[in-house]
Design a protein around this motif. Structure first.
Motif, PDB file in Angstrom:
ATOM      1  N   VAL A 118       8.003  29.097 -26.713  1.00 15.09           N
ATOM      2  CA  VAL A 118       6.759  29.858 -26.818  1.00 15.09           C
ATOM      3  C   VAL A 118       5.561  28.934 -26.667  1.00 15.09           C
ATOM      4  N   GLU A 119       5.561  27.832 -27.404  1.00 13.84           N
ATOM      5  CA  GLU A 119       4.405  26.932 -27.377  1.00 13.84           C
ATOM      6  C   GLU A 119       4.263  26.251 -26.024  1.00 13.84           C
ATOM      7  N   GLN A 120       5.340  25.628 -25.555  1.00 14.32           N
ATOM      8  CA  GLN A 120       5.259  24.874 -24.308  1.00 14.32           C
ATOM      9  C   GLN A 120       5.224  25.795 -23.089  1.00 14.32           C
ATOM     10  N   GLY A 121       5.885  26.943 -23.194  1.00 14.49           N
ATOM     11  CA  GLY A 121       5.914  27.870 -22.061  1.00 14.49           C
ATOM     12  C   GLY A 121       4.544  28.423 -21.730  1.00 14.49           C
ATOM     13  N   ASN A 122       3.757  28.808 -22.750  1.00 20.11           N
ATOM     14  CA  ASN A 122       2.407  29.320 -22.493  1.00 20.11           C
ATOM     15  C   ASN A 122       1.509  28.242 -21.901  1.00 20.11           C
ATOM     16  N   LEU A 123       1.677  27.018 -22.375  1.00 25.55           N
ATOM     17  CA  LEU A 123       0.910  25.911 -21.800  1.00 25.55           C
ATOM     18  C   LEU A 123       1.303  25.691 -20.345  1.00 25.55           C
ATOM     19  N   GLN A 124       2.598  25.744 -20.046  1.00 22.36           N
ATOM     20  CA  GLN A 124       3.043  25.487 -18.677  1.00 22.36           C
ATOM     21  C   GLN A 124       2.547  26.566 -17.725  1.00 22.36           C
ATOM     22  N   LEU A 125       2.571  27.824 -18.163  1.00 23.39           N
ATOM     23  CA  LEU A 125       2.065  28.891 -17.311  1.00 23.39           C
ATOM     24  C   LEU A 125       0.594  28.661 -16.960  1.00 23.39           C
ATOM     25  N   ALA A 126      -0.188  28.281 -17.960  1.00 18.35           N
ATOM     26  CA  ALA A 126      -1.611  28.028 -17.721  1.00 18.35           C
ATOM     27  C   ALA A 126      -1.814  26.808 -16.835  1.00 18.35           C
ATOM     28  N   THR A 127      -0.977  25.793 -17.029  1.00 16.55           N
ATOM     29  CA  THR A 127      -1.075  24.603 -16.179  1.00 16.55           C
ATOM     30  C   THR A 127      -0.800  24.961 -14.720  1.00 16.55           C
ATOM     31  N   ASP A 128       0.190  25.811 -14.500  1.00 17.49           N
ATOM     32  CA  ASP A 128       0.486  26.275 -13.139  1.00 17.49           C
ATOM     33  C   ASP A 128      -0.701  27.035 -12.549  1.00 17.49           C
ATOM     34  N   VAL A 129      -1.311  27.907 -13.354  1.00 18.82           N
ATOM     35  CA  VAL A 129      -2.451  28.694 -12.880  1.00 18.82           C
ATOM     36  C   VAL A 129      -3.628  27.785 -12.562  1.00 18.82           C
ATOM     37  N   ALA A 130      -3.879  26.814 -13.428  1.00 19.44           N
ATOM     38  CA  ALA A 130      -4.995  25.892 -13.195  1.00 19.44           C
ATOM     39  C   ALA A 130      -4.795  25.110 -11.906  1.00 19.44           C
ATOM     40  N   ALA A 131      -3.562  24.656 -11.664  1.00 17.84           N
ATOM     41  CA  ALA A 131      -3.279  23.906 -10.445  1.00 17.84           C
ATOM     42  C   ALA A 131      -3.463  24.780  -9.215  1.00 17.84           C
ATOM     43  N   ALA A 132      -2.981  26.010  -9.266  1.00 13.80           N
ATOM     44  CA  ALA A 132      -3.138  26.926  -8.137  1.00 13.80           C
ATOM     45  C   ALA A 132      -4.606  27.237  -7.885  1.00 13.80           C
ATOM     46  N   ALA A 133      -5.378  27.388  -8.970  1.00 15.31           N
ATOM     47  CA  ALA A 133      -6.806  27.692  -8.835  1.00 15.31           C
ATOM     48  C   ALA A 133      -7.558  26.531  -8.191  1.00 15.31           C
TER      49      ALA A 133
END
Length: 365
Positions: free
Chosen positions: A63-78
């Motif tokens: 839960v903790e690391q997964g939400n961070l990873q999703l946001a990291t992916d979005v930030a990189a794509a953005a």
């Protein structure tokens, strides 16, 4: 505006996608688990991202690391796609020291490092139509239990703030323009026991087709949540004709709150009416003469549900919110149908959005 919507297959994501489709001209690219690996490509050409995808049911670390990873992916794509703005569906839990809260807070920081304008929306507990029981909300769990006539005997009562999922979706859509920073939508303050008591009361009143008193927007939204849990297994609702030597009387709508508007239509054989859906309106169809097929399809879904009805045996079918619906005269005589809605028609806000139940077939409106 071209929008990338993550978590489009989830509870809030689906409602946001429907609302974008109904109320805006934005071009929406839906991102789900199935195409997440193509996030960078899908973000190309997008003006903004609404980031809803999240993890809330897994091990603490996931839960903790997964939400961070999703946001990291979005930030990189953005960054790669030079997206101008990210609207983040965060949670008030981000202010708490638990795995979910820490993960959501870390995700907000990761999005802030993307170089985009960021709107951080701290959402309270959400409820609404088609939530998954035991997963999305205790309200969904209660609604499905009440719909099955198996409400919990006892619950732990606590005060709680609730926000209807469509209201949350609108906050995210509004945040696509305007100021950046942090937003905190206001919740409706209630208690766990009050929610359960309202749902049980609505169920008893609605069991025979009576509409309960719906005095506030919260009441309407909670009743629509219950109706979503009742559909389609509790329809149609049988009505009782009263006949004597003068003819026949059928009570088609009994509204305990006194709200609404009633109208009658005739339809020629072979003609279809409707082909639209509503975001919040409660609407009832009652065929009083002739034969009809009432068809419904959930927005963005494929499966169609059909009810064949006959005026000789009148029944009520209430249209669930966010389901496209129509009515077709399948008989050889003129069809007589009574319609009722819980609000007066407002041409400035008709809450009617046109789509076909069967988009690949021709139908007359």
């Amino acid at each position: 505006m071209k929008i990338l919507l993550t978590g489009a297959g989830g509870f809030l994501g689906w409602h946001t996608r429907v609302r974008l489709d109904a109320l805006t001209d934005h071009e929406v690219t839906a991102v789900t688990r199935e195409n997440w690996d193509s996030l960078g490509t899908l973000a190309q050409g997008c003006d903004a991202i609404i980031h809803i995808a999240g993890i809330n049911r897994a091990s603490d670390e996931e839960v903790e690391q997964g939400n961070l990873q999703l946001a990291t992916d979005v930030a990189a794509a953005a960054r790669q796609a030079s997206v101008g703005r990210i609207v983040y569906a965060n949670s008030i839990q981000a202010e708490k020291d638990n795995p979910y809260g820490r993960g959501k807070a870390a995700a907000a920081r990761a999005l802030g490092d993307s170089g985009c304008e960021v709107v951080d929306v701290l959402l309270p507990n959400l409820f609404g139509e088609y939530g998954r029981p035991g997963y999305n909300s205790f309200v969904a769990t209660f609604a499905h239990a009440v719909a099955q006539d198996a409400p919990p005997a006892e619950v732990n009562d606590n005060p709680i703030g609730l926000l209807h999922v469509q209201d949350a979706a609108q906050v995210l859509i509004d945040a696509l323009t305007g100021a950046t920073g942090q937003l905190r939508p206001e919740a409706h303050q209630t208690t766990v026991v009050e929610v359960l008591d309202k749902l049980k009361s609505y169920r008893e009143t609605y069991r025979t087709g009576d509409i309960p008193a719906l005095l506030t927007d919260f009441d309407v939204n909670l009743f629509n949540t219950l109706r979503g849990a009742l559909f389609p297994q509790s329809y149609p609702i049988a009505l009782t004709p009263h006949a004597d030597d003068r003819g026949r009387l059928v009570e088609t709508v009994r509204s305990h709150g006194g709200q609404g508007q009633t109208f009658v239509s005739t339809t020629r054989p072979g003609i279809t009416r409707g082909e639209h859906y509503h975001l919040g309106k409660i609407e009832r169809f009652v065929v009083l003469g002739g034969k009809a097929r009432i068809s419904l399809r959930k927005v963005f879904g494929d499966d169609v549900i059909d009810f064949e009805v006959d005026g000789e045996n009148p029944v009520a079918i209430d249209m669930p919110t966010l389901w496209i619906h129509n009515i077709t005269n399948i008989g050889e005589t003129e069809l007589l149908t009574q319609f009722w809605t819980h609000t007066l028609f407002d041409p400035e806000n008709p809450d009617t959005f046109w789509q076909k139940v069967r988009p690949h077939e021709e139908a007359d409106k």
